[in-house]
Design a protein around this motif. Structure first.
Motif, PDB file in Angstrom:
ATOM      1  N   THR A   1      -3.479  -0.799  -4.110  1.00 29.21           N
ATOM      2  CA  THR A   1      -2.887   0.315  -3.351  1.00 29.21           C
ATOM      3  C   THR A   1      -2.929   0.011  -1.855  1.00 29.21           C
ATOM      4  O   THR A   1      -1.964   0.249  -1.118  1.00 29.21           O
ATOM      5  CB  THR A   1      -3.645   1.628  -3.650  1.00 29.21           C
ATOM      6  OG1 THR A   1      -3.457   1.928  -5.028  1.00 29.21           O
ATOM      7  CG2 THR A   1      -3.120   2.786  -2.809  1.00 29.21           C
TER       8      THR A   1
ATOM      9  N   ARG B   1      -0.256  -2.486  -0.882  1.00 29.95           N
ATOM     10  CA  ARG B   1       1.116  -1.999  -0.893  1.00 29.95           C
ATOM     11  C   ARG B   1       1.455  -1.149   0.328  1.00 29.95           C
ATOM     12  O   ARG B   1       2.491  -0.482   0.353  1.00 29.95           O
ATOM     13  CB  ARG B   1       1.386  -1.220  -2.193  1.00 29.95           C
ATOM     14  CG  ARG B   1       1.503  -2.165  -3.412  1.00 29.95           C
ATOM     15  CD  ARG B   1       1.974  -1.465  -4.676  1.00 29.95           C
ATOM     16  NE  ARG B   1       0.969  -0.551  -5.182  1.00 29.95           N
ATOM     17  CZ  ARG B   1       1.059   0.792  -5.145  1.00 29.95           C
ATOM     18  NH1 ARG B   1       2.117   1.368  -4.632  1.00 29.95           N
ATOM     19  NH2 ARG B   1       0.094   1.543  -5.641  1.00 29.95           N
ATOM     20  N   GLN B   2       0.603  -1.150   1.350  1.00 31.41           N
ATOM     21  CA  GLN B   2       0.867  -0.393   2.566  1.00 31.41           C
ATOM     22  C   GLN B   2       1.294  -1.329   3.691  1.00 31.41           C
ATOM     23  O   GLN B   2       0.433  -1.905   4.351  1.00 31.41           O
ATOM     24  CB  GLN B   2      -0.384   0.352   3.010  1.00 31.41           C
ATOM     25  CG  GLN B   2      -0.854   1.398   2.031  1.00 31.41           C
ATOM     26  CD  GLN B   2      -1.968   2.221   2.622  1.00 31.41           C
ATOM     27  OE1 GLN B   2      -1.741   3.044   3.498  1.00 31.41           O
ATOM     28  NE2 GLN B   2      -3.169   1.970   2.172  1.00 31.41           N
ATOM     29  N   PRO B   3       2.580  -1.414   3.979  1.00 33.08           N
ATOM     30  CA  PRO B   3       3.006  -2.293   5.080  1.00 33.08           C
ATOM     31  C   PRO B   3       2.306  -1.958   6.400  1.00 33.08           C
ATOM     32  O   PRO B   3       2.041  -2.858   7.207  1.00 33.08           O
ATOM     33  CB  PRO B   3       4.515  -2.032   5.163  1.00 33.08           C
ATOM     34  CG  PRO B   3       4.898  -1.606   3.763  1.00 33.08           C
ATOM     35  CD  PRO B   3       3.720  -0.837   3.253  1.00 33.08           C
ATOM     36  N   ALA B   4       1.980  -0.693   6.623  1.00 32.41           N
ATOM     37  CA  ALA B   4       1.346  -0.317   7.891  1.00 32.41           C
ATOM     38  C   ALA B   4       0.030  -1.056   8.093  1.00 32.41           C
ATOM     39  O   ALA B   4      -0.310  -1.442   9.222  1.00 32.41           O
ATOM     40  CB  ALA B   4       1.115   1.200   7.940  1.00 32.41           C
TER      41      ALA B   4
ATOM     42  N   THR C   1       0.861  -4.578   9.206  1.00 34.21           N
ATOM     43  CA  THR C   1       1.347  -4.581  10.588  1.00 34.21           C
ATOM     44  C   THR C   1       0.200  -4.386  11.582  1.00 34.21           C
ATOM     45  O   THR C   1       0.170  -5.016  12.639  1.00 34.21           O
ATOM     46  CB  THR C   1       2.405  -3.471  10.786  1.00 34.21           C
ATOM     47  OG1 THR C   1       3.393  -3.597   9.766  1.00 34.21           O
ATOM     48  CG2 THR C   1       3.051  -3.554  12.154  1.00 34.21           C
TER      49      THR C   1
ATOM     50  N   PRO D   1      10.127   0.320   8.322  1.00 31.82           N
ATOM     51  CA  PRO D   1       9.333   0.016   7.116  1.00 31.82           C
ATOM     52  C   PRO D   1       7.981  -0.605   7.447  1.00 31.82           C
ATOM     53  O   PRO D   1       7.073  -0.598   6.621  1.00 31.82           O
ATOM     54  CB  PRO D   1      10.230  -0.962   6.334  1.00 31.82           C
ATOM     55  CG  PRO D   1      11.242  -1.465   7.304  1.00 31.82           C
ATOM     56  CD  PRO D   1      11.401  -0.410   8.355  1.00 31.82           C
ATOM     57  N   ASP D   2       7.835  -1.130   8.662  1.00 29.26           N
ATOM     58  CA  ASP D   2       6.571  -1.769   9.056  1.00 29.26           C
ATOM     59  C   ASP D   2       5.398  -0.802   9.128  1.00 29.26           C
ATOM     60  O   ASP D   2       4.241  -1.235   9.173  1.00 29.26           O
ATOM     61  CB  ASP D   2       6.712  -2.411  10.448  1.00 29.26           C
ATOM     62  CG  ASP D   2       7.650  -3.594  10.429  1.00 29.26           C
ATOM     63  OD1 ASP D   2       8.036  -4.040   9.329  1.00 29.26           O
ATOM     64  OD2 ASP D   2       8.014  -4.058  11.530  1.00 29.26           O
ATOM     65  N   PHE D   3       5.699   0.494   9.240  1.00 28.20           N
ATOM     66  CA  PHE D   3       4.613   1.457   9.452  1.00 28.20           C
ATOM     67  C   PHE D   3       4.481   2.450   8.306  1.00 28.20           C
ATOM     68  O   PHE D   3       4.066   3.588   8.500  1.00 28.20           O
ATOM     69  CB  PHE D   3       4.809   2.166  10.802  1.00 28.20           C
ATOM     70  CG  PHE D   3       4.699   1.207  11.946  1.00 28.20           C
ATOM     71  CD1 PHE D   3       3.477   0.619  12.237  1.00 28.20           C
ATOM     72  CD2 PHE D   3       5.807   0.846  12.703  1.00 28.20           C
ATOM     73  CE1 PHE D   3       3.359  -0.298  13.262  1.00 28.20           C
ATOM     74  CE2 PHE D   3       5.696  -0.075  13.726  1.00 28.20           C
ATOM     75  CZ  PHE D   3       4.476  -0.649  14.017  1.00 28.20           C
ATOM     76  N   THR D   4       4.828   2.007   7.108  1.00 28.99           N
ATOM     77  CA  THR D   4       4.792   2.907   5.952  1.00 28.99           C
ATOM     78  C   THR D   4       3.544   2.672   5.098  1.00 28.99           C
ATOM     79  O   THR D   4       2.883   1.637   5.187  1.00 28.99           O
ATOM     80  CB  THR D   4       6.042   2.683   5.075  1.00 28.99           C
ATOM     81  OG1 THR D   4       6.142   1.283   4.780  1.00 28.99           O
ATOM     82  CG2 THR D   4       7.301   3.129   5.796  1.00 28.99           C
ATOM     83  N   GLN D   5       3.267   3.666   4.249  1.00 28.00           N
ATOM     84  CA  GLN D   5       2.164   3.522   3.277  1.00 28.00           C
ATOM     85  C   GLN D   5       2.749   3.143   1.911  1.00 28.00           C
ATOM     86  O   GLN D   5       3.928   2.781   1.818  1.00 28.00           O
ATOM     87  CB  GLN D   5       1.279   4.784   3.255  1.00 28.00           C
ATOM     88  CG  GLN D   5       1.956   6.132   3.370  1.00 28.00           C
ATOM     89  CD  GLN D   5       2.537   6.632   2.088  1.00 28.00           C
ATOM     90  OE1 GLN D   5       3.562   6.094   1.617  1.00 28.00           O
ATOM     91  NE2 GLN D   5       1.939   7.675   1.528  1.00 28.00           N
ATOM     92  N   GLN D   6       1.959   3.286   0.862  1.00 26.54           N
ATOM     93  CA  GLN D   6       2.346   2.750  -0.437  1.00 26.54           C
ATOM     94  C   GLN D   6       3.561   3.424  -1.086  1.00 26.54           C
ATOM     95  O   GLN D   6       4.172   2.864  -2.000  1.00 26.54           O
ATOM     96  CB  GLN D   6       1.142   2.746  -1.394  1.00 26.54           C
ATOM     97  CG  GLN D   6       0.676   4.118  -1.884  1.00 26.54           C
ATOM     98  CD  GLN D   6      -0.277   4.826  -0.935  1.00 26.54           C
ATOM     99  OE1 GLN D   6      -0.429   4.448   0.229  1.00 26.54           O
ATOM    100  NE2 GLN D   6      -0.905   5.877  -1.415  1.00 26.54           N
TER     101      GLN D   6
ATOM    102  N   HIS E   1       3.039   6.144   7.694  1.00 33.86           N
ATOM    103  CA  HIS E   1       1.588   6.301   7.571  1.00 33.86           C
ATOM    104  C   HIS E   1       1.074   7.459   8.442  1.00 33.86           C
ATOM    105  O   HIS E   1       1.518   7.626   9.574  1.00 33.86           O
ATOM    106  CB  HIS E   1       0.902   4.995   8.001  1.00 33.86           C
ATOM    107  CG  HIS E   1      -0.525   4.913   7.578  1.00 33.86           C
ATOM    108  ND1 HIS E   1      -1.540   5.521   8.278  1.00 33.86           N
ATOM    109  CD2 HIS E   1      -1.105   4.332   6.505  1.00 33.86           C
ATOM    110  CE1 HIS E   1      -2.687   5.276   7.668  1.00 33.86           C
ATOM    111  NE2 HIS E   1      -2.450   4.554   6.589  1.00 33.86           N
TER     112      HIS E   1
END
Lengths: 159, 159, 159, 159
Positions: free
Chosen positions: A18, A21-24, A27, B48-53, B58
């Protein structure tokens, strides 16, 4: 001796998955340093990209690390098939976030079927010394993976 | 009609300059959309660089936007020569941060010589509809630029 | 025009009854002044019994009024057979709670099946002037009356 | 070994005196059980007068105990001639406040010249077992006794 008995024997793999799977997290350069039932440590190297006007790491980035540490700590105790949502958190900023490396430690204070309350601490490592820079208390919610995220019946217009 | 009288006639230039000196805002793609005495609106495009799963932005990034909106709103009312520090904030997450664009609005609730309390709201714009996704209440502290940031006499070791 | 549609046509009677079954509200002298779907106003006369060292009303008592206003506001939108629990709240104290009468106003920010987020404001009335003395953001949880209150699987020992 | 060096050798007498000058503490039946530099324990017997609809102690009363524990803990580290003000606190309610006696423990997390951050825990004692029922993180402000409490330049009208 762990403080809690995980309900999911695969908690370690699932929590790490989990997290991954978080790109944040990628980054921001945050990774898992330690993962136990109800306890998590995350680590982040200093980057000038995430600083505020005085060169300290931005409070929002410190909060991202703390929130994720709390979320993963809560997640380790949830049953298989759960997804997790942050309900709320509060951050107190205690000292400038100045250092080469930052550590985010979270522990579960009270696990529950629906809601879990966690506590987090952020430390800055500077010249080999660790300083407490922020604390968090947060509430996390377990969600069955099949349920959609709770949506409001009707959201009030902004005041 | 503005709600507050700024103590610094150059508040707009100085607040914008302080905002611009934050690399974190540039990295997160957050910019000032509106700046009035005690009121600020910031804007951020989805990345998309600052997203969660689940592909939502985020919570820490939403918090970074809200914290900065609160900070700049408080800063517009401070006297010349002030620096600003976040003391604490609390974020409630009300709906998934899903959208093409995000708006962070903050207003000063109570300005003070030392402490200012602000309220922030984060909205997601998705298919032309704005949804309230998070709220913040935060405390900001004014600091004379010559003073060093307050450091603890002695910080308690982590529990 | 009300902001919300109550799910329970008897919301007014049931909310008032729940309020009346709280001895703490009677002891503190707090009563309902206004009750609408998702909106509540409570009223309290000054009493020297609930003051702190400077003669102002104690922050805990102001919080009790705000918490109850938030709870009742959330409760008006819950389905029949619900009980209500406070999950968490944060109070910012903005001015000394000095006055002859105090008013606690709460509105629902986001109603939900499980969790409802409310916002409260406390005002002091002194010499006919109303001053904002405190704000609250709180999370409330709906519980079916048949369910026991959620108990922790295992509570961590104090650090 | 105490965690902190008090700046005021008379901290014990002065903290106890400030506590005793709060009528609210007397009315709620709260007293000091332990007082060390930066650490406080308060005690309260159960009273049906301060309960909510299910017979548990009202969250506002638990908060009053936690807030006072935090305030007194912070106060023990302040220099002579200080007065103290609560800036903000957040309470998470973890279990029903059900018991014969309640204990409020607070410790200073970070002492400062102006602001001090404290952490509090409330426990219910029921049938000889202590249960963690609530946590608090709060910010306290030191004020010279000669200064008036900070008043807002202009308070925004309620939204």
């Amino acid at each position: 001796m762990p403080l809690f008995d995980p309900k999911n024997p695969d908690f370690r793999a699932i929590a790490a998955d989990t997290f991954d799977r978080q790109p944040a997290m990628r980054t921001l350069g945050i990774s898992i340093a330690r993962l136990e039932p109800g306890e998590v440590e995350l680590s982040m190297a200093y980057s000038p990209d995430f600083t505020q006007q005085n060169g300290f790491v931005h409070a929002g980035v410190i909060t991202a690390g703390l929130d994720n540490a709390c979320g993963i700590a809560a997640f380790t105790l949830m049953p298989p098939g759960s997804d997790i949502l942050t309900v709320e958190f509060k951050t107190n900023l205690l000292a400038p976030a100045k250092g080469e490396r930052f550590v985010f430690r979270a522990t579960v204070l009270r696990p529950g079927r629906t809601l879990t309350v966690c506590e987090g601490r952020a430390y800055a490592e500077h010249d080999g010394i660790e300083t407490l820079v922020a604390t968090m208390t947060g509430t996390l919610m377990a969600l069955s993976r099949r349920e959609p995220p709770p949506s409001s019946d009707r959201v009030r217009a902004p005041a």
